[in-house]
Design an enzyme around this catalytic site. Structure first.
Site, short mmCIF file in Angstrom:
data_model
loop_
_atom_site.label_atom_id
_atom_site.label_comp_id
_atom_site.label_asym_id
_atom_site.label_seq_id
_atom_site.Cartn_x
_atom_site.Cartn_y
_atom_site.Cartn_z
N HIS A 1 -36.83 22.06 -8.90
CA HIS A 1 -37.87 21.39 -8.10
C HIS A 1 -39.20 21.70 -8.76
O HIS A 1 -39.57 22.86 -8.88
CB HIS A 1 -37.83 21.89 -6.65
CG HIS A 1 -36.51 21.64 -5.98
ND1 HIS A 1 -36.25 20.48 -5.29
CD2 HIS A 1 -35.36 22.36 -5.96
CE1 HIS A 1 -35.00 20.52 -4.84
NE2 HIS A 1 -34.43 21.65 -5.23
N LEU A 2 -39.90 20.67 -9.18
CA LEU A 2 -41.18 20.88 -9.88
C LEU A 2 -42.38 20.55 -9.00
O LEU A 2 -43.52 20.75 -9.40
CB LEU A 2 -41.23 20.08 -11.18
CG LEU A 2 -40.18 20.50 -12.23
CD1 LEU A 2 -40.32 19.67 -13.50
CD2 LEU A 2 -40.28 21.98 -12.57
N ASN B 1 -37.13 15.29 -4.28
CA ASN B 1 -37.80 15.53 -3.00
C ASN B 1 -39.26 15.95 -3.18
O ASN B 1 -39.70 16.98 -2.68
CB ASN B 1 -37.03 16.54 -2.14
CG ASN B 1 -36.87 17.89 -2.80
OD1 ASN B 1 -36.99 18.02 -4.01
ND2 ASN B 1 -36.61 18.91 -2.00
N ASP C 1 -31.05 15.71 -2.61
CA ASP C 1 -31.14 17.18 -2.49
C ASP C 1 -32.30 17.62 -1.62
O ASP C 1 -33.36 17.00 -1.57
CB ASP C 1 -31.25 17.85 -3.86
CG ASP C 1 -31.17 19.37 -3.73
OD1 ASP C 1 -30.19 19.86 -3.16
OD2 ASP C 1 -32.12 20.05 -4.16
N HIS D 1 -25.34 23.59 -6.39
CA HIS D 1 -25.41 24.99 -5.92
C HIS D 1 -24.24 25.41 -5.03
O HIS D 1 -24.43 25.84 -3.90
CB HIS D 1 -26.74 25.26 -5.22
CG HIS D 1 -27.24 24.21 -4.26
ND1 HIS D 1 -26.46 23.69 -3.27
CD2 HIS D 1 -28.45 23.61 -4.16
CE1 HIS D 1 -27.16 22.80 -2.59
NE2 HIS D 1 -28.37 22.73 -3.11
N ASP E 1 -31.70 25.83 -9.50
CA ASP E 1 -32.30 25.43 -8.22
C ASP E 1 -33.67 26.10 -8.06
O ASP E 1 -34.03 26.54 -6.96
CB ASP E 1 -31.38 25.73 -7.03
CG ASP E 1 -31.79 24.96 -5.77
OD1 ASP E 1 -32.68 24.09 -5.86
OD2 ASP E 1 -31.22 25.25 -4.69
N HIS F 1 -42.39 28.03 -4.03
CA HIS F 1 -43.19 27.86 -2.80
C HIS F 1 -44.44 28.72 -2.92
O HIS F 1 -44.36 29.89 -3.28
CB HIS F 1 -42.40 28.29 -1.56
CG HIS F 1 -41.28 27.36 -1.21
ND1 HIS F 1 -41.49 26.10 -0.69
CD2 HIS F 1 -39.94 27.50 -1.33
CE1 HIS F 1 -40.32 25.51 -0.48
NE2 HIS F 1 -39.36 26.33 -0.87
N PHE G 1 -36.98 27.49 2.68
CA PHE G 1 -35.87 27.91 1.83
C PHE G 1 -36.25 27.78 0.36
O PHE G 1 -36.92 26.82 -0.03
CB PHE G 1 -34.65 27.01 2.08
CG PHE G 1 -34.02 27.16 3.44
CD1 PHE G 1 -33.20 28.24 3.71
CD2 PHE G 1 -34.24 26.22 4.44
CE1 PHE G 1 -32.59 28.37 4.96
CE2 PHE G 1 -33.64 26.34 5.68
CZ PHE G 1 -32.81 27.42 5.95
#
Ligand SMILES: [Zn+2]
Ligand SMILES: [Zn+2]
Length: 421
Positions: A61-62, A93, A151, A231, A303, A307, A321
């Site tokens: 996730h970038l 996402n 995802d 995952h 994964d 954050h 998460f």
């Protein structure tokens, strides 16, 4: 021209493990052989290092566009390069969701100016990943996506999954699913078990994942579609995938470094141990280690889920998460899988290279004519990972302060050295 001298070439595709030199000519490997010389070529001395095909991360996730406080394409891919990855597959996402060709194009345009490694985006399976209408999958493929997924959440219903698989089959696109039965998982923040009871945290049962894996395999059998389980974290899920493979179904799966390293017994009230799927039991971890060794697992994927500290430094229940993962993936693989004697080094390299390549239907190898994406790493370089030194904008890792033996030493993308330790 770049000449890599004196390295130990490890190429799972050809089962090569030998001391050879590699001559890179721009975007293509010109020659592989013993004691190569090339006048005028820049020389990179790889004595004592493993020279592997470029690592591929199937799952990250970038956060760009939309959540640039947590990560950007520039910072995320810099962290990926430091982790030895030469290509990353960012999940859709973002805000907006990558569910149409114009978002895909804009991500790739940003990447062209800012990314250290190759960007192979994953498109949303449904509009807004809301689980209702199919997204513009064919148009996104023309724009550059390599797979589809919703995802962050599962593909909502068996009926929608069937439609997505029917649509993606002729396009040759794998369907990647975050397997989770939301009705079983609802409200859970860690794995359900003795540990969640002791901590007083609401658990999600292992079955929340495995019933969805089972559903997905049934739909893969119904449609003949290509299913890739993201995952995978539990023994029961792994057994489903093992059985599907034995039945000849085109089903693959990935495992993250945190799931093969940690268990629910490691969870504290520290939100850096909060991710989805959550850390499993000791039996689950042992099953994953077995699956990584025996070939049931096709790839290691991070994964990587950054954050911003402000969002993660709250009570466990309220934290989002996800953990970061690029910069510790290889070192955790070496520690838990290779130095521990569980896997041969060749197998570990396969899980980072030809394994994920096969999931995407491409090749990964070190041979004349192949792309000049290479990962050079040390088996014994001693170092300590400090989250504050990370290239990522975020710090949410359970491995802060961990000492390692072995690390990526140079990452080469399209013939250019994009990271050097
Ligand atoms: Zn997920
Ligand atoms: Zn994810």
């Amino acid at each position: 021209m770049l000449l890599i001298k004196n390295g130990r070439i490890l190429d799972p595709a050809s089962r090569t493990d030998a001391q050879l030199d590699v001559l890179l000519d721009g975007e293509r490997i010109a020659q592989v052989g013993p004691s190569l010389a090339a006048s005028g070529a820049e020389v990179l001395d790889a004595a004592g290092l493993v020279v592997a095909p470029g690592f591929i991360d199937l799952h990250c996730h970038l956060r760009e566009p939309g959540q640039e406080l947590s990560e950007t394409i520039e910072t995320g891919t810099r962290a990926a390069a430091r982790g030895g990855f030469t290509a990353v597959c960012p999940m859709p996402n973002t805000q907006p969701v990558n569910d149409n060709a114009s978002v895909t194009r804009s991500i790739l345009e940003r990447a062209a100016g800012a990314a250290s490694v190759r960007m192979w985006p994953i498109g949303a399976a449904s509009v807004g990943s809301k689980g209702e209408a199919l997204s513009e999958i064919a148009a996104m493929q023309q724009a550059g996506i390599v797979a589809v997924s919703d995802d962050g959440r599962p593909i909502a219903t068996a009926r929608l999954l069937r439609q997505v698989m029917d649509y993606c089959g002729p396009l040759g696109l794998p369907v990647i699913d975050h397997c989770e039965d939301s009705s079983l998982a609802a409200g859970g923040v860690m794995r359900e078990g003795p540990r969640s009871v002791r901590l007083g945290l609401k658990g999600m049962p292992a079955a929340a994942e495995s019933v969805c894996v089972h559903r997905d395999i049934e739909i893969a059998a119904l449609t003949g579609g290509r299913l890739h389980v993201a995952h995978l974290s539990s023994q029961a899920s792994l057994e489903h995938v093992r059985a599907a493979k034995a039945n000849g179904l085109p089903v693959t799966c990935e495992v993250t470094p945190h799931h093969f390293t940690l268990t629910d017994e490691d969870v504290t009230y520290d939100s850096r141990f909060k991710m989805n799927p959550p850390l499993g039991s000791c039996e689950d971890r042992n099953a994953l280690l077995q699956g990584l060794a025996d070939g049931t697992v096709d790839a290691i994927a991070t994964d990587h889920a950054p954050h911003h500290p402000a969002s993660k430094e709250v009570e466990f229940d309220r934290a989002p998460f996800g953990v970061t993962g690029f910069e510790t993936a290889l070192a955790l693989g070496l520690a838990e899988l290779v130095h521990s004697g569980r896997l041969p080094l060749m197998r570990l390299v396969e899980l980072f290279t030809s394994g994920p390549a096969r999931v995407l239907g491409i090749e990964r190898r070190i041979a004349a004519g192949a792309p000049t994406d290479l990962t050079l790493f040390s088996l014994d370089h001693a170092w300590t990972f400090h989250a504050t030194d990370s290239a990522s904008r975020s710090r949410n890792t359970p491995f802060d302060g961990r000492a390692f033996r072995g690390a990526p030493m140079a990452t080469i993308v399209a013939g250019r050295v994009v990271f050097r330790r």
